[in-house]
Design a protein around this motif. Structure first.
Motif, PDB file in Angstrom:
ATOM      1  N   GLN A  42      -4.471  40.477  24.772  1.00  0.00           N
ATOM      2  CA  GLN A  42      -4.836  39.462  23.780  1.00  0.00           C
ATOM      3  C   GLN A  42      -3.717  39.274  22.752  1.00  0.00           C
ATOM      4  N   TRP A  43      -3.149  40.362  22.297  1.00  0.00           N
ATOM      5  CA  TRP A  43      -2.058  40.299  21.314  1.00  0.00           C
ATOM      6  C   TRP A  43      -0.875  39.520  21.877  1.00  0.00           C
ATOM      7  N   ASN A  44      -0.570  39.735  23.122  1.00  0.00           N
ATOM      8  CA  ASN A  44       0.583  39.076  23.744  1.00  0.00           C
ATOM      9  C   ASN A  44       0.393  37.567  23.888  1.00  0.00           C
ATOM     10  N   GLN A  45      -0.840  37.080  23.751  1.00  0.00           N
ATOM     11  CA  GLN A  45      -1.081  35.643  23.843  1.00  0.00           C
ATOM     12  C   GLN A  45      -0.698  34.924  22.552  1.00  0.00           C
ATOM     13  N   ILE A  46      -0.542  35.664  21.461  1.00  0.00           N
ATOM     14  CA  ILE A  46      -0.156  35.068  20.182  1.00  0.00           C
ATOM     15  C   ILE A  46       1.335  34.769  20.223  1.00  0.00           C
ATOM     16  N   PRO A  47       1.761  33.595  19.730  1.00  0.00           N
ATOM     17  CA  PRO A  47       3.191  33.264  19.750  1.00  0.00           C
ATOM     18  C   PRO A  47       4.054  34.378  19.166  1.00  0.00           C
ATOM     19  N   ALA A  48       5.195  34.609  19.794  1.00  0.00           N
ATOM     20  CA  ALA A  48       6.058  35.735  19.426  1.00  0.00           C
ATOM     21  C   ALA A  48       6.520  35.666  17.975  1.00  0.00           C
ATOM     22  N   ASP A  49       6.806  34.462  17.472  1.00  0.00           N
ATOM     23  CA  ASP A  49       7.297  34.355  16.095  1.00  0.00           C
ATOM     24  C   ASP A  49       6.228  34.773  15.092  1.00  0.00           C
ATOM     25  N   LYS A  50       4.964  34.462  15.385  1.00  0.00           N
ATOM     26  CA  LYS A  50       3.879  34.867  14.492  1.00  0.00           C
ATOM     27  C   LYS A  50       3.681  36.383  14.547  1.00  0.00           C
ATOM     28  N   ARG A  51       3.802  36.953  15.731  1.00  0.00           N
ATOM     29  CA  ARG A  51       3.675  38.410  15.852  1.00  0.00           C
ATOM     30  C   ARG A  51       4.782  39.114  15.072  1.00  0.00           C
ATOM     31  N   GLN A  52       5.995  38.572  15.152  1.00  0.00           N
ATOM     32  CA  GLN A  52       7.116  39.164  14.438  1.00  0.00           C
ATOM     33  C   GLN A  52       6.911  39.085  12.931  1.00  0.00           C
ATOM     34  N   GLN A  53       6.409  37.955  12.454  1.00  0.00           N
ATOM     35  CA  GLN A  53       6.143  37.806  11.026  1.00  0.00           C
ATOM     36  C   GLN A  53       5.092  38.815  10.560  1.00  0.00           C
ATOM     37  N   PHE A  54       4.070  39.028  11.383  1.00  0.00           N
ATOM     38  CA  PHE A  54       3.028  40.004  11.060  1.00  0.00           C
ATOM     39  C   PHE A  54       3.639  41.397  10.932  1.00  0.00           C
ATOM     40  N   LYS A  55       4.462  41.794  11.898  1.00  0.00           N
ATOM     41  CA  LYS A  55       5.052  43.128  11.899  1.00  0.00           C
ATOM     42  C   LYS A  55       5.946  43.340  10.687  1.00  0.00           C
ATOM     43  N   GLU A  56       6.715  42.328  10.327  1.00  0.00           N
ATOM     44  CA  GLU A  56       7.604  42.447   9.183  1.00  0.00           C
ATOM     45  C   GLU A  56       6.815  42.582   7.887  1.00  0.00           C
ATOM     46  N   ALA A  57       5.746  41.790   7.750  1.00  0.00           N
ATOM     47  CA  ALA A  57       4.943  41.830   6.537  1.00  0.00           C
ATOM     48  C   ALA A  57       4.184  43.148   6.407  1.00  0.00           C
ATOM     49  N   ALA A  58       3.842  43.767   7.532  1.00  0.00           N
ATOM     50  CA  ALA A  58       3.101  45.028   7.501  1.00  0.00           C
ATOM     51  C   ALA A  58       3.890  46.127   6.799  1.00  0.00           C
ATOM     52  N   LYS A  59       5.207  45.985   6.727  1.00  0.00           N
ATOM     53  CA  LYS A  59       6.065  46.982   6.079  1.00  0.00           C
ATOM     54  C   LYS A  59       6.516  46.531   4.693  1.00  0.00           C
ATOM     55  N   ASP A  60       6.015  45.392   4.236  1.00  0.00           N
ATOM     56  CA  ASP A  60       6.497  44.770   3.004  1.00  0.00           C
ATOM     57  C   ASP A  60       5.465  44.921   1.883  1.00  0.00           C
ATOM     58  N   ASP A  61       5.774  45.755   0.903  1.00  0.00           N
ATOM     59  CA  ASP A  61       4.867  45.966  -0.215  1.00  0.00           C
ATOM     60  C   ASP A  61       5.240  45.141  -1.441  1.00  0.00           C
ATOM     61  N   THR A  62       6.001  44.083  -1.221  1.00  0.00           N
ATOM     62  CA  THR A  62       6.315  43.158  -2.304  1.00  0.00           C
ATOM     63  C   THR A  62       5.028  42.622  -2.918  1.00  0.00           C
TER      64      THR A  62
END
Length: 391
Positions: free
Chosen positions: A118-138
């Motif tokens: 299911q995760w792989n069905q989400i567009p790659a750019d959106k998945r990448q944005q999610f992963k980057e934000a998960a490490k961002d405590d701004t």
């Protein structure tokens, strides 16, 4: 069946309509009383419409997951050292991983493989944005409040202060929303965000709720006044409370076949979920099981939790031809001979009954004892005030 390190088992996962696989990675030292009833298993990166042949077996690898907050993580857990019904031994390979598991769970092979798909069905750019934000405590401003960009849940207090839901775009990792009303802008936002998978609504203030084309997995809803709920395909958990309308209709994929629904005390009997897969009733005071069985004949799981409560027509459980799991807690009012015999529930893989009538506990334990050797996960406990019988 004896279990060996390296054993590979397959099980048919109905929702995928494919087999999935796991491997036994360790059998803890039997001298340890704490661990002697456990083994560790790892889910494998394989699925097929038929059981694997020798060549496929030799090519199997562990499944490394990166959905949502998992980062190249194995689904590697300790489980009960009894192979459940439906699991098929395929062969034995040297352990594909050697590190020890640090987690405990239950036999649910195929679940992580499906979630990864299911995760792989989400567009790659959106998945990448999610992963980057998960490490961002701004720190960002949402509804006048200062919160971290990596925030995953937003509560009703904050939602009340948001006048433009486009502000939520500042939270790429948002997966859970608690709010009161189900406004059209809110539903539109959820439809546009593939990561929001849980919604809590305390006062939807509408007679009809349409959640099609969202990616919700869980919905918790005060359904008072609601007459129509149309669910999205991937929703798998629905919890309703409040005074339910007698006209309530729930539209779900395959009439609820893949859905688990939780009601308080008693369920509506004709609401569009003729093929409901799993039903959970809590705070039960009294329940007649016969009309429930007749309304939901396809149940694979049935959980009853009393306030405590009493039950009528316990023997009608035998009419649930596909029942895999049956669980009760603080449910009384039935005699030993009212509970079905093992041959009447041939697909049962889990039987958990906590705080039940004394004689019923003893009878069920005796009749189902042999089934545990065949893979039945069973625990039966008498009501505390009269002593304890356990498996």
């Amino acid at each position: 069946m004896s279990i060996s390190v390296g054993d590979i088992y397959c099980v048919f996962v109905e929702q995928m309509q494919k087999y999935a696989a796991c491997q036994v990675t360790s059998i803890p030292d039997a001298a340890s009383k704490k661990s002697q009833s456990l083994i560790s298993i790892v889910e494998l990166d394989w699925a097929g419409e038929t059981l694997p042949d020798e060549a496929e077996l030799r090519q199997m690898k562990p499944l490394y997951c990166d959905f949502f907050f998992w980062n190249n993580k194995l689904d590697h857990i300790y489980v009960e050292a009894t192979i459940p019904k439906g699991y098929i031994w395929i062969g034995n390979l040297p352990p594909l991983i050697t590190e020890k598991s640090k987690s405990y769970g239950t036999w649910h092979v195929g679940g992580s493989f499906y979630r990864q798909w299911q995760w792989n069905q989400i567009p790659a750019d959106k998945r990448q944005q999610f992963k980057e934000a998960a490490k961002d405590d701004t720190l960002v401003q949402i509804g006048g409040e200062t919160i971290r960009r990596s925030t995953i849940v937003i509560h009703q207090q904050t939602m009340r202060q948001i006048h433009d839901l486009s502000e939520l775009a500042k939270l790429p990792c948002l997966t859970r929303i608690h709010t009161a009303e189900a406004s059209d802008p809110l539903i539109a936002y959820i439809r546009s965000n593939p990561f929001v998978n849980e919604l809590h609504l305390d006062n939807p203030s509408r007679r009809s709720l349409d959640l099609r084309d969202t990616n919700l997995k869980r919905l918790h809803l005060n359904a008072e006044g609601v007459e129509s709920i149309t669910l999205n395909k991937e929703l798998n958990q629905l919890s309703l409370w409040g005074e339910l309308s007698p006209n309530l209709h729930i539209g779900a994929e395959e009439a609820g076949r893949w859905l688990t629904v939780t009601f308080v005390d008693s369920p509506p009997l004709h609401c569009g979920l003729e093929q409901l897969g799993a039903l959970s009733l809590h705070k039960v005071t009294h329940v007649d099981l016969l009309p429930i069985v007749q309304s939901y004949p396809g149940l694979r799981e049935l959980r009853l939790s009393g306030k405590p409560g009493t039950i009528a027509n316990m023997n009608s459980t035998s009419q649930l031809a596909q029942l895999r799991l049956f669980s009760t807690q603080d449910i009384f009012g039935f005699s030993p001979d009212e509970f079905p015999n093992p041959d009447q529930l041939p697909h049962l893989t889990a039987l958990w009954m906590d705080s039940l009538p004394v004689e019923a506990a003893k009878s069920i334990k005796t009749r189902y004892k042999k089934e545990t050797v065949k893979g039945l996960n069973m625990s039966t406990y008498e009501a505390a005030q009269t002593g304890l019988v356990s498996q």
